[in-house]
Design an enzyme around this catalytic site. Structure first.
Site, PDB file in Angstrom:
ATOM      1  N   LYS A  56       0.829  -1.205   0.000  1.00 36.56           N
ATOM      2  CA  LYS A  56       0.000   0.000   0.000  1.00 36.56           C
ATOM      3  C   LYS A  56       0.863   1.254   0.000  1.00 36.56           C
ATOM      4  O   LYS A  56       0.555   2.228  -0.682  1.00 36.56           O
ATOM      5  CB  LYS A  56      -0.935   0.012   1.214  1.00 36.56           C
ATOM      6  CG  LYS A  56      -2.076  -0.989   1.116  1.00 36.56           C
ATOM      7  CD  LYS A  56      -2.961  -0.895   2.353  1.00 36.56           C
ATOM      8  CE  LYS A  56      -4.015  -2.001   2.370  1.00 36.56           C
ATOM      9  NZ  LYS A  56      -4.722  -2.056   3.664  1.00 36.56           N
ATOM     10  N   LYS A  60      -6.968 -13.245  -6.815  1.00 40.30           N
ATOM     11  CA  LYS A  60      -8.169 -13.350  -5.980  1.00 40.30           C
ATOM     12  C   LYS A  60      -9.138 -12.216  -6.303  1.00 40.30           C
ATOM     13  O   LYS A  60      -8.697 -11.085  -6.551  1.00 40.30           O
ATOM     14  CB  LYS A  60      -7.715 -13.245  -4.514  1.00 40.30           C
ATOM     15  CG  LYS A  60      -8.751 -13.623  -3.499  1.00 40.30           C
ATOM     16  CD  LYS A  60      -8.148 -13.521  -2.101  1.00 40.30           C
ATOM     17  CE  LYS A  60      -9.242 -13.244  -1.090  1.00 40.30           C
ATOM     18  NZ  LYS A  60      -8.727 -12.959   0.247  1.00 40.30           N
ATOM     19  N   LYS A 103     -12.088  -6.348  -3.828  1.00 39.32           N
ATOM     20  CA  LYS A 103     -13.000  -5.208  -3.779  1.00 39.32           C
ATOM     21  C   LYS A 103     -12.400  -3.990  -4.448  1.00 39.32           C
ATOM     22  O   LYS A 103     -13.105  -3.110  -4.893  1.00 39.32           O
ATOM     23  CB  LYS A 103     -13.295  -4.839  -2.309  1.00 39.32           C
ATOM     24  CG  LYS A 103     -14.310  -5.730  -1.649  1.00 39.32           C
ATOM     25  CD  LYS A 103     -14.809  -5.084  -0.365  1.00 39.32           C
ATOM     26  CE  LYS A 103     -13.744  -5.145   0.723  1.00 39.32           C
ATOM     27  NZ  LYS A 103     -14.204  -4.546   1.993  1.00 39.32           N
TER      28      LYS A 103
END
Ligand code: TRP
Length: 329
Positions: A112, A193, A196
């Site tokens: 991040k 995967k 969101k």
């Protein structure tokens, strides 16, 4: 007393079928054997900038979806993290026993941080707040995805360090990973995967997607160059679609094989799309009813906060006492 379960979801992005099959469906099942606390972690969401109006709306959307999938507020507690101040309070105390090197090593922090121009301190502290969420309730079991394993290990390290410094205080929480098969991959990229935050409309099926959108996304999902379903040679795209079908139906392997073997990809996708649409229909219906009932959702969240606050406050008081902070008791 039943063992306690705690888990959380960030109110950012759209909850999708991967979240449902990999997490929420299992949360619903766990309600019968455990005392469950399910948390909407809004304080975690703001570690990256969120539009205030969107965040506010998302918190309620996620809460309504928890209810819509079958989390029963009479049995389990649904809470919004920021409405129980003890989360932030305990996080500070745990921050003070956490070596900064432990946090800088976290792979999610590194990923991040690499995508930001300026890295907020909250991003570094993120796993400490997560440890506080869990330790605050002395949770025994934490159902999370594989991507959260490192944060859970850190939670145990922090708890152990605190216990060693100040005396036995925290329960060691156990990680509970979803069963194999509950891992849903992106429709556009079956090697990653379903996420969101992934960009692209063809990536995931949101729980609130209308039937047309679901059909379109599944019909366009990445497959391979085989002409029809062959369980021996199928690629990850087809496998993912069939896996989604199986996770919704809970059919045994033999039945799945008999149903799909030899089916052309167009037909197979249609089957999967219709099954997903039919499975989501009652959830979407229930979601609409919840949203349309004035006062219901705020009542559930208030009840949740009131139910868990005594547990949270007891832990904070104990931690204060152990650390020598000024405590009323
Ligand atoms: N970090 C988790 C995620 O992104 C969310 C979370 C926050 C959480 N606090 C938690 C999960 C406590 C389990 C327990 O998925």
């Amino acid at each position: 007393m039943k063992p306690r379960v705690f888990s959380g979801v960030q109110p950012s992005g759209d909850l999708h079928i991967g979240n449902y099959l990999g997490a929420l469906k299992n949360w619903v099942r766990m309600q019968s054997g455990y005392e469950c606390i399910y948390c909407i972690v809004d304080l975690h969401a703001i570690t990256l900038y969120q539009d205030p109006a969107e965040l506010r709306a998302k918190i309620e959307e996620v809460a309504a979806l928890f209810l819509a999938v079958g989390i029963d507020p009479a049995v389990s507690s649904i809470i919004v993290q920021s409405s129980v101040p003890a989360h932030a309070e305990l996080a500070w105390m745990l921050t003070c026993v956490t070596p900064v090197g432990w946090l800088q090593r976290m792979t999610q922090f590194k990923a991040k941080a690499a995508s930001q121009d300026t890295v907020g301190d909250g991003l570094l502290q993120y796993p400490v707040l997560m440890a506080a969420d869990i330790l605050l309730y002395q949770a025994h079991i934490v159902p999370v995805g594989e991507d959260q394993s490192q944060h859970l290990e850190l939670t145990r390290d922090i708890a152990q360090r605190f216990n060693a410094l100040y005396g036995d205080t925290f329960v060691m929480p156990e990680t509970k990973l979803p069963e194999v098969g509950a891992r849903v991959m992106g429709l556009d990229d079956p090697e990653t995967k379903m996420s969101k935050s992934a960009p692209g409309v063809g990536h995931g099926v949101a729980l609130l997607d209308p039937p047309d959108a679901i059909r379109k996304k599944i019909m366009r999902a990445t497959t391979d160059s085989n002409p029809a379903v062959d369980f021996e040679t199928m690629g990850p795209g087809v496998r993912n679609l069939i896996n989604i079908f199986q996770a919704f139906t809970d059919w045994p392997d033999e039945q799945i094989r008999a149903h799909f073997s030899g089916l052309g990809y167009g037909q197979a996708k249609k089957q999967v799309a219709e099954m997903v649409i039919e499975s989501l229909r009652p959830i979407q219906q229930r979601h609409r009813e919840i949203v349309d009932e004035p006062g219901y959702l705020p009542g559930v969240l208030k009840q949740g906060a009131e139910r868990v606050s005594p547990i949270a406050n007891e832990t904070v008081e104990l931690v204060k006492k152990r650390m020598g902070l000024y405590s009323r008791s």
